[in-house]
Structures are given as structure tokens and as C-alpha cells.
Design an enzyme around this catalytic site. Sequence first.
Site, PDB file in Angstrom:
ATOM      1  N   TYR A 176       0.857  -1.308   0.043  1.00  0.00           N
ATOM      2  CA  TYR A 176       0.013  -0.019   0.052  1.00  0.00           C
ATOM      3  C   TYR A 176       0.974   1.250   0.151  1.00  0.00           C
ATOM      4  O   TYR A 176       0.435   2.403   0.470  1.00  0.00           O
ATOM      5  CB  TYR A 176      -1.089  -0.195   1.078  1.00  0.00           C
ATOM      6  CG  TYR A 176      -2.074  -0.822   1.079  1.00  0.00           C
ATOM      7  CD1 TYR A 176      -2.898  -0.627  -0.245  1.00  0.00           C
ATOM      8  CD2 TYR A 176      -2.599  -1.799   1.971  1.00  0.00           C
ATOM      9  CE1 TYR A 176      -4.144  -1.791  -0.017  1.00  0.00           C
ATOM     10  CE2 TYR A 176      -3.683  -2.569   1.895  1.00  0.00           C
ATOM     11  CZ  TYR A 176      -4.426  -2.524   0.723  1.00  0.00           C
ATOM     12  OH  TYR A 176      -5.536  -3.149   0.694  1.00  0.00           O
ATOM     13  N   ASN A 201     -14.157  -3.669   2.118  1.00  0.00           N
ATOM     14  CA  ASN A 201     -14.626  -3.888   0.966  1.00  0.00           C
ATOM     15  C   ASN A 201     -14.174  -5.678   0.365  1.00  0.00           C
ATOM     16  O   ASN A 201     -13.758  -5.851  -0.736  1.00  0.00           O
ATOM     17  CB  ASN A 201     -14.436  -3.054  -0.215  1.00  0.00           C
ATOM     18  CG  ASN A 201     -12.842  -2.666  -0.490  1.00  0.00           C
ATOM     19  OD1 ASN A 201     -12.067  -3.446   0.110  1.00  0.00           O
ATOM     20  ND2 ASN A 201     -12.384  -1.649  -1.377  1.00  0.00           N
TER      21      ASN A 201
HETATM   22  P1  DAT Z   1      -8.921  -0.717  -4.681  1.00  0.00           P
HETATM   23  O1  DAT Z   1      -8.804  -1.631  -3.753  1.00  0.00           O
HETATM   24  O2  DAT Z   1     -10.177  -0.718  -5.742  1.00  0.00           O
HETATM   25  O3  DAT Z   1      -7.676  -1.019  -5.854  1.00  0.00           O
HETATM   26  P2  DAT Z   1      -7.442   1.535  -4.151  1.00  0.00           P
HETATM   27  O4  DAT Z   1      -6.230   0.929  -4.477  1.00  0.00           O
HETATM   28  O5  DAT Z   1      -7.664   2.750  -4.441  1.00  0.00           O
HETATM   29  O6  DAT Z   1      -8.631   0.789  -4.361  1.00  0.00           O
HETATM   30  O7  DAT Z   1      -7.267   1.573  -2.338  1.00  0.00           O
HETATM   31  C1  DAT Z   1      -6.656   0.513  -1.562  1.00  0.00           C
HETATM   32  C2  DAT Z   1      -7.845   0.238  -0.414  1.00  0.00           C
HETATM   33  O8  DAT Z   1      -7.653   1.489   0.395  1.00  0.00           O
HETATM   34  C3  DAT Z   1      -9.318  -0.071  -0.658  1.00  0.00           C
HETATM   35  O9  DAT Z   1      -9.708  -1.154  -1.113  1.00  0.00           O
HETATM   36  C4  DAT Z   1      -9.984   0.357   0.477  1.00  0.00           C
HETATM   37  C5  DAT Z   1      -8.921   1.627   0.959  1.00  0.00           C
HETATM   38  N1  DAT Z   1      -9.300   2.785   0.880  1.00  0.00           N
HETATM   39  C6  DAT Z   1      -9.454   3.233  -0.542  1.00  0.00           C
HETATM   40  N2  DAT Z   1      -9.757   4.660  -0.513  1.00  0.00           N
HETATM   41  C7  DAT Z   1     -10.230   4.857   0.435  1.00  0.00           C
HETATM   42  C8  DAT Z   1     -10.939   5.993   1.300  1.00  0.00           C
HETATM   43  N3  DAT Z   1     -11.458   7.037   0.786  1.00  0.00           N
HETATM   44  N4  DAT Z   1     -11.484   5.675   2.665  1.00  0.00           N
HETATM   45  C9  DAT Z   1     -11.162   4.557   3.106  1.00  0.00           C
HETATM   46  N5  DAT Z   1     -10.586   3.755   2.854  1.00  0.00           N
HETATM   47  C10 DAT Z   1      -9.907   3.770   1.432  1.00  0.00           C
END
Ligand code: DAT
Length: 153
Positions: A53, A116
Site C-alpha cells: 500500500y 470491501n
Molecule cells: P482498490 O482496492 O479498488 O484498488 P485503492 O487501491 O484505491 O482501491 O485503495 C486500496 C484500499 O484502500 C481500498 O480497497 C480501501 C482503502 N481505501 C481507498 N480509498 C479509501 C477511502 N477514501 N477511505 C477509506 N478507505 C479507502
Amino acid sequence: VEVEESYIMIKPDGVQRGLVGEIISRFEKKGIKLKGLKLYQCPTELAQDNEHYKDLQSKSFFPNLIDYITSGPVVCMAWEGVGVVASARKLIGATNPLNAEPGTIRGDLAVQTGRNVVHGSDSPENGNREIALWFKEGEVVEWTPVQEPWLKE
Ligand code: DAT
Ligand code: MG
């Protein structure tokens, strides 16, 4: 479109809610190949320093994300297939489950971005990178499913 690898991870809520079989089944039925699978308790230090991350480290929700991802066991998976990165993300659905279409994993099984249930790599480069991050040498298996001629002409 090329043969790619995607790192798919069932997050702690998916494991706690008994959705492991349901989620694996959706990828399995699609016809992509499972190459790696393990139940894993991610240590906090690893999640914090983890390259996984990396791009989210500056976000306000990052500490919550680390708490969440280390709150219980996750299921780590490596899947291979033609165009698997994009097709897995379609099966998973939008980041915010409220925006995810019915029929997708998040659309059917989740209600909140912070819960999620599943992760999927967002590019072939990240697919390779994340599999190398979460799996040790020898944990990813190269094999040929017998159904392959029935999936590819
Ligand atoms: P994805 O999992 O669809 O690839 P991402 O890579 O943008 O989405 O983000 C990774 C994870 O971080 C996501 O599954 C949940 C968390 N996350 C992302 N945006 C967020 C937000 N605005 N508030 C809280 N958690 C968030
Ligand atoms: Mg992502």
C-alpha cells in the site's frame, strides 16, 4: 492482451464473514488459473512498511487501512490468465461497494470502502510485484490445468 498475473487477497472481513469459498469460486469458475493460495496473518510492521500500500501511505485513512488489513487472517492468492488483471478487477467491482455493480464481489457482498472484502492488482506490473511481495520462493506453483484446451481455442 497478454498472459498476466494478478495478486488477489481476501481481506480479514471476507475471512471472518465466511466468504472465502464464495469469493474463490467466482475466480475459479471464470477459468483463470490459481497459482498460489495461503491463509496468512499479516504482521503490523509488515503492513506498514510493506510496499503493497506504498502509494497510500500519505492518505488520512492509511492507519485505519493497516489496522483493518492486520485485524485477522487474509487469504493470499496468485491467479494467472490472459488479461487477468482487468478481468479480476471487473469481477471485484468498484472500490466503494455502494458504487459496485450487482454481480460483482463488492456489489454483492460488501457495503463500505473500508470493508470491501477483497483486493485485486491494478496493473500487470503490480500483479507481479505484489505476488513477489506476499509469497515466498516456492509458494507459487507452475502447472497446467486439464481444462485449458476447453478454455482457449
Ligand atoms: P482498490 O482496492 O479498488 O484498488 P485503492 O487501491 O484505491 O482501491 O485503495 C486500496 C484500499 O484502500 C481500498 O480497497 C480501501 C482503502 N481505501 C481507498 N480509498 C479509501 C477511502 N477514501 N477511505 C477509506 N478507505 C479507502
Ligand atoms: Mg488498488
